[in-house]
Enzyme design. Structure first.
Site, mmCIF file in Angstrom:
data_model
loop_
_atom_site.group_PDB
_atom_site.id
_atom_site.type_symbol
_atom_site.label_atom_id
_atom_site.label_comp_id
_atom_site.label_asym_id
_atom_site.label_seq_id
_atom_site.Cartn_x
_atom_site.Cartn_y
_atom_site.Cartn_z
ATOM 1 N N ASP A 1 -11.285 2.341 -2.096
ATOM 2 C CA ASP A 1 -10.569 3.424 -1.342
ATOM 3 C C ASP A 1 -11.277 4.069 -0.140
ATOM 4 O O ASP A 1 -10.865 5.321 -0.141
ATOM 5 C CB ASP A 1 -9.542 4.247 -2.136
ATOM 6 C CG ASP A 1 -8.381 4.457 -1.532
ATOM 7 O OD1 ASP A 1 -7.973 3.844 -0.654
ATOM 8 O OD2 ASP A 1 -7.520 5.238 -2.325
ATOM 9 N N HIS B 1 0.987 -1.329 0.065
ATOM 10 C CA HIS B 1 -0.017 0.126 0.068
ATOM 11 C C HIS B 1 0.956 1.147 0.065
ATOM 12 O O HIS B 1 1.992 1.242 0.736
ATOM 13 C CB HIS B 1 -0.851 0.019 1.332
ATOM 14 C CG HIS B 1 -1.943 0.953 1.191
ATOM 15 N ND1 HIS B 1 -1.589 2.398 1.916
ATOM 16 C CD2 HIS B 1 -3.138 1.151 0.731
ATOM 17 C CE1 HIS B 1 -2.635 3.192 1.543
ATOM 18 N NE2 HIS B 1 -3.857 2.293 1.138
#
Length: 354
Positions: free
Chosen positions: A316, A190
């Protein structure tokens, strides 16, 4: 009627589930710990720039994030229902524990994972968890991967792009890869803000965050893992990259050409021959999600390059929560089987959901 009076169209029920695979959460005490790091003045410029703003600003976006990122019950589930999201794959928000000293990071990774596991137990049909680990202590990180897999029911691992300027391509971190491969746990790599050696020109232009700096640093982290030979050592290891693979699929031809040329020139001690081309590792050892990119052309290219079975949906949340984006993706000009793979079945396979 003003724009604010218009009720947004909700995504319709489809013949597939929508599984969102890069969705963030924060336990209630994490932000207090971040405030302490900021107060101590020891955090790097990237963390300070990002979290000093998001923890204090009264602008709509940071207020929205602070309000909803800590909710793992009513409000989050309502947002999921509103957007037609059946399941969220949850992970500790960036930079997670990677900003802390080693002992704090190891301890808090366990705390955060216990907190997440309890939320998954409360909502087993709606949430799936990824285990946070502390790269600051790779041996303890490996133990936490084992605990996540065998005791907590975690379905993968979340690691952010670098840990205080150090990247997973350094062999001292490879216990993490060994454990991930041994327990068949995908690592979601990430974004984080770029490290001190890299960030200054990004910050000068306001480009250090999600607009660009995140992707540049995370793409670098992934490419370092490839060129360091990690996948030659751990051929079954699987990584997940968000935001359409942090641009790497679109650079694959040049990566192959210049890697071959650089190795042949013997220019860098760190650049050694690999068993395969960089693009082969992208196709065989990576999955990509579209997190934050509701753009059909980019998704279709990734499917053509990576294979339909290696591209997944992500929203997201709560950093990006736009109902129109879900509708846009529902309306992609794509074969029904391929669209179901994108939204549902790839995530079910990768994260062992169901």
């Amino acid at each position: 009627m003003s724009q604010n009076d218009i009720t947004p169209q909700r995504p319709a029920k489809e013949d597939y589930k929508r599984i969102a695979t890069e969705e963030a959460f924060a336990p209630p005490d994490l932000f207090d710990m971040y405030r302490k790091v900021l107060a101590d003045g020891k955090a790097d410029a990237g963390f300070t720039s990002l979290w000093a703003f998001y923890l204090s600003s009264d602008a709509a976006r940071p207020q929205h994030i602070r309000k909803y990122i800590q909710d793992l019950d009513t409000a989050r589930l309502a947002h999921m229902d509103e957007a037609g999201i059946d399941i969220q794959v949850l992970s500790l928000t960036s930079p997670g524990v990677q900003v802390f000293d080693a002992d704090t990071a190891v301890s808090y990774a366990r705390t955060a994972n216990d907190y997440l596991a309890e939320a998954v137990r409360r909502h087993p049909t709606r949430f799936v968890g990824l285990a946070a680990v502390a790269p600051q202590n790779p041996a303890e990180a490996a133990k936490e991967i084992e605990r996540g897999a065998t005791q907590l029911g975690m379905k993968g691992i979340i690691v952010n792009s670098h840990t205080q300027g150090e990247y997973l391509s350094d062999p001292k971190f490879w216990d993490i890869f060994a454990a991930a491969e041994a327990f068949d746990m995908p690592i979601y790599l990430h974004p984080s803000t770029p490290p001190p050696k890299m960030i200054e020109p990004f910050m000068e232009a306001g480009l250090d965050g999600a607009i660009y700096g995140f992707g540049v640093d995370t793409g670098l982290s992934a490419l370092r893992i490839i060129t360091a030979g990690v996948f030659d050592r751990f051929p079954k290891l699987q990584l997940v990259l968000g935001h359409m693979g942090e641009a790497l699929p679109y650079m694959a031809y040049r990566l192959d050409y210049m890697h071959r040329a650089t190795v042949a020139a013997n220019r860098y001690e760190s650049m050694k021959p690999l068993k395969k081309r960089p693009s082969d590792y992208l196709r065989e050892n990576f999955y990509v999600t579209n997190s934050g990119v509701a753009w059909e052309q980019a998704i279709r290219f990734a499917q053509e390059f990576m294979g339909v079975d290696r591209v997944m949906y992500a929203m997201d949340y709560p950093y990006q929560h736009v109902l129109d984006e879900v509708i846009t993706l529902d309306n992609m000009n794509m074969a029904t089987h391929d669209k179901k793979a994108f939204f549902q079945t790839n995530a079910e396979r990768v994260f062992k959901i169901g």
